[in-house]
Scaffold this motif. Structure first.
Motif, PDB file in Angstrom:
ATOM      1  N   LEU A  63      16.366  80.414  27.256  1.00  0.00           N
ATOM      2  CA  LEU A  63      17.374  79.582  26.579  1.00  0.00           C
ATOM      3  C   LEU A  63      18.780  80.058  26.932  1.00  0.00           C
ATOM      4  O   LEU A  63      19.658  79.258  27.254  1.00  0.00           O
ATOM      5  N   SER A  64      18.986  81.350  26.871  1.00  0.00           N
ATOM      6  CA  SER A  64      20.274  81.939  27.182  1.00  0.00           C
ATOM      7  C   SER A  64      20.709  81.566  28.597  1.00  0.00           C
ATOM      8  O   SER A  64      21.847  81.155  28.824  1.00  0.00           O
ATOM      9  N   SER A  65      19.793  81.674  29.527  1.00  0.00           N
ATOM     10  CA  SER A  65      20.077  81.351  30.931  1.00  0.00           C
ATOM     11  C   SER A  65      20.371  79.868  31.125  1.00  0.00           C
ATOM     12  O   SER A  65      21.322  79.492  31.817  1.00  0.00           O
ATOM     13  N   LYS A  66      19.582  79.010  30.508  1.00  0.00           N
ATOM     14  CA  LYS A  66      19.764  77.568  30.663  1.00  0.00           C
ATOM     15  C   LYS A  66      21.098  77.091  30.102  1.00  0.00           C
ATOM     16  O   LYS A  66      21.701  76.160  30.616  1.00  0.00           O
ATOM     17  N   SER A  70      25.546  84.294  26.737  1.00  0.00           N
ATOM     18  CA  SER A  70      25.044  85.658  26.670  1.00  0.00           C
ATOM     19  C   SER A  70      23.895  85.727  25.667  1.00  0.00           C
ATOM     20  O   SER A  70      23.797  84.891  24.759  1.00  0.00           O
ATOM     21  N   THR A  71      23.042  86.726  25.817  1.00  0.00           N
ATOM     22  CA  THR A  71      21.929  86.874  24.878  1.00  0.00           C
ATOM     23  C   THR A  71      22.457  87.154  23.470  1.00  0.00           C
ATOM     24  O   THR A  71      21.860  86.700  22.499  1.00  0.00           O
ATOM     25  N   GLY A  72      23.572  87.870  23.371  1.00  0.00           N
ATOM     26  CA  GLY A  72      24.171  88.122  22.057  1.00  0.00           C
ATOM     27  C   GLY A  72      24.643  86.847  21.395  1.00  0.00           C
ATOM     28  O   GLY A  72      24.444  86.643  20.194  1.00  0.00           O
ATOM     29  N   ASN A  73      25.271  85.977  22.182  1.00  0.00           N
ATOM     30  CA  ASN A  73      25.748  84.706  21.638  1.00  0.00           C
ATOM     31  C   ASN A  73      24.578  83.835  21.210  1.00  0.00           C
ATOM     32  O   ASN A  73      24.600  83.229  20.136  1.00  0.00           O
ATOM     33  N   ILE A  74      23.540  83.777  22.040  1.00  0.00           N
ATOM     34  CA  ILE A  74      22.373  82.958  21.709  1.00  0.00           C
ATOM     35  C   ILE A  74      21.698  83.483  20.449  1.00  0.00           C
ATOM     36  O   ILE A  74      21.225  82.702  19.620  1.00  0.00           O
TER      37      ILE A  74
END
Length: 150
Positions: A63-66, A70-74
């Motif tokens: 999901l973060s990549s798509k 950033s993983t923190g934001n997601i």
């Protein structure tokens, strides 16, 4: 507004193009936002629901990549969607580090309601371009996004 930088012609053209591109994207996003269709959600929250709606359950990293976040934001976006009971997180029993994100029935209902309205609003906004211009813009954006030179 064009660039006020005075340098070599290629750099001036690139800066002028960048300014027009970013201003057009911001103006389009502002017009879409002002319609109020996504009022119950942030742009990122809508992106998560839309991805899950069209692609099915996804792990947080995908999901973060798509969504280019950033993983923190997601994580924060998912926390807020989970608090509203719009998504569900399920840990993989074989690998507890792997968390699959899924829509809840409430999330499914909300995105099914909002997506067609947002899609129609986008179609209306882009109707200032002919279908061929839209295809050209799409191809150019893909090329720019991937950093392709040929």
């Amino acid at each position: 507004m064009p660039t006020h930088f005075r340098g070599d012609p290629q750099t001036v053209l690139a800066l002028d193009t960048f300014i027009k591109f970013t201003r057009a994207a911001s103006a389009l996003e502002n017009r879409l936002f002002s319609r109020g269709i996504l009022a119950p959600l942030t742009h990122s929250q809508f992106g998560v629901l839309e991805a899950l709606y069209h692609l099915g359950p996804l792990c947080q990293g995908v999901l973060s990549s798509k969504l280019l976040k950033s993983t923190g934001n997601i994580t924060l976006v998912l926390d807020n969607l989970e608090k509203r009971s719009l998504i569900r997180r399920d840990r993989d029993p074989q690998d507890r580090r792997m968390i699959t994100i899924s829509l809840t029935p409430a999330g499914q209902d909300l995105i099914q309601e909002l997506f067609p309205l947002q899609a129609q609003a986008i179609a209306e906004e882009l109707s200032v371009l002919t279908p061929e211009e839209q295809r050209t813009l799409s191809d150019l954006c893909r090329k720019l996004g991937k950093g392709q030179t040929a």
